[in-house]
Write a protein that holds these residues in place. Structure first.
Motif, mmCIF file in Angstrom:
data_model
loop_
_atom_site.group_PDB
_atom_site.id
_atom_site.type_symbol
_atom_site.label_atom_id
_atom_site.label_comp_id
_atom_site.label_asym_id
_atom_site.label_seq_id
_atom_site.Cartn_x
_atom_site.Cartn_y
_atom_site.Cartn_z
ATOM 1 N N ALA A 44 41.066 33.256 45.329
ATOM 2 C CA ALA A 44 40.334 33.850 44.214
ATOM 3 C C ALA A 44 41.232 34.691 43.323
ATOM 4 O O ALA A 44 41.173 34.605 42.087
ATOM 5 C CB ALA A 44 39.175 34.686 44.739
ATOM 6 N N SER A 45 42.081 35.526 43.930
ATOM 7 C CA SER A 45 42.953 36.392 43.131
ATOM 8 C C SER A 45 44.006 35.578 42.387
ATOM 9 O O SER A 45 44.376 35.914 41.257
ATOM 10 C CB SER A 45 43.620 37.446 44.023
ATOM 11 N N LEU A 46 44.483 34.499 42.988
ATOM 12 C CA LEU A 46 45.440 33.633 42.297
ATOM 13 C C LEU A 46 44.791 32.968 41.090
ATOM 14 O O LEU A 46 45.383 32.909 40.006
ATOM 15 C CB LEU A 46 45.983 32.568 43.252
ATOM 16 N N ARG A 47 43.568 32.499 41.266
ATOM 17 C CA ARG A 47 42.887 31.833 40.155
ATOM 18 C C ARG A 47 42.671 32.799 38.993
ATOM 19 O O ARG A 47 42.906 32.444 37.834
ATOM 20 C CB ARG A 47 41.546 31.277 40.626
ATOM 21 N N ILE A 48 42.259 34.028 39.276
ATOM 22 C CA ILE A 48 42.050 35.026 38.223
ATOM 23 C C ILE A 48 43.360 35.297 37.491
ATOM 24 O O ILE A 48 43.413 35.348 36.254
ATOM 25 C CB ILE A 48 41.476 36.324 38.818
ATOM 26 N N TRP A 49 44.430 35.463 38.251
ATOM 27 C CA TRP A 49 45.746 35.743 37.663
ATOM 28 C C TRP A 49 46.170 34.600 36.738
ATOM 29 O O TRP A 49 46.620 34.835 35.615
ATOM 30 C CB TRP A 49 46.762 35.942 38.781
ATOM 31 N N LEU A 50 46.008 33.371 37.210
ATOM 32 C CA LEU A 50 46.446 32.219 36.427
ATOM 33 C C LEU A 50 45.614 32.029 35.162
ATOM 34 O O LEU A 50 46.153 31.659 34.112
ATOM 35 C CB LEU A 50 46.396 30.949 37.279
#
Length: 222
Positions: free
Chosen positions: A39-45
């Motif tokens: 989830a945090s990777l998707r938000i960052w990207l």
């Protein structure tokens, strides 16, 4: 068909530009815990793609595509693209990949128009400028090039996350699948935007690129 295959080849991980060596600040985000799961990777990207370097790179690539036949205009787009790199590491990331891309493409896909692009860009070249100009030299449409560039941008960062974050391949694949429609929409949004539309709202990424320079343990160059 040939244009599509050429774009796939140019933006493939096997193309000799060294993209695997860069994380665009993602490694620092993993180090501080900002990226710690899917989830945090998707938000960052999503933020980097739509509010930061992804969007800016696509605008620069589009303007390089438009300016490819005008050496002075193309050189001006490239000068701006290099100047916009917010840190030494991010300048290296774009200029090393850009120079490598242009040299490889000139050698493997030579044509009169590519020779002119090479003459207009004899020194440091920003990666999106190199891709946009090369695509124009080979008669590729701007929209197709932008969409392909945007997807490659996302995929390279997902690859970096797979090597540095607690993210598995299945999670990475889900993230790419989720971002494909957003890449397509962004390509359509920026297709006709000029350089005045450049702008970024990812200050944390920019500051992280400075901090990455002194990070104790790292596997990427940015």
């Amino acid at each position: 068909m040939i244009d599509t295959l050429q774009l796939m080849a140019w933006l493939s991980p096997t193309y000799p530009v060294g993209g695997f060596a860069y994380s665009h600040g993602l490694e620092w985000a993993v180090e501080i815990g900002a990226i710690h799961d899917e989830a945090s990777l998707r938000i960052w990207l999503v933020d980097v793609l739509e509010l930061g370097a992804g969007r800016n790179d696509m605008i620069l690539a589009g303007n390089a595509h438009s300016a490819a036949a005008d050496p002075a205009a193309l050189a001006a787009v490239n000068e701006l693209a290099l100047a916009l790199a917010p840190s030494r590491e991010l300048h290296l990331e774009t200029s090393q990949q850009g120079r490598s891309f242009l040299d490889a493409t000139l050698a493997a896909w030579p044509c009169e128009e590519m020779t002119a692009v090479g003459a207009a860009l004899p020194a440091a070249v920003a990666f999106p400028v190199a891709v946009g100009a090369a695509a124009a030299a080979h008669g590729m449409t701007r929209l197709d090039m932008l969409a392909a560039y945007g997807l490659a941008f996302v995929q390279n960062l997902v690859s970096a996350a797979l090597r540095s974050a607690p993210i598995g391949q299945s999670a990475g694949t889900r993230i790419v699948a989720a971002l494909v429609p957003r890449v397509a929409a962004l390509a359509g949004e920026v297709e006709d935007l000029g350089l005045d539309s450049l702008g970024s709202a990812t200050l944390r990424v920019d500051l992280g690129s400075f901090r990455h320079e002194t990070q104790y343990s790292r596997i990427f160059r940015s």
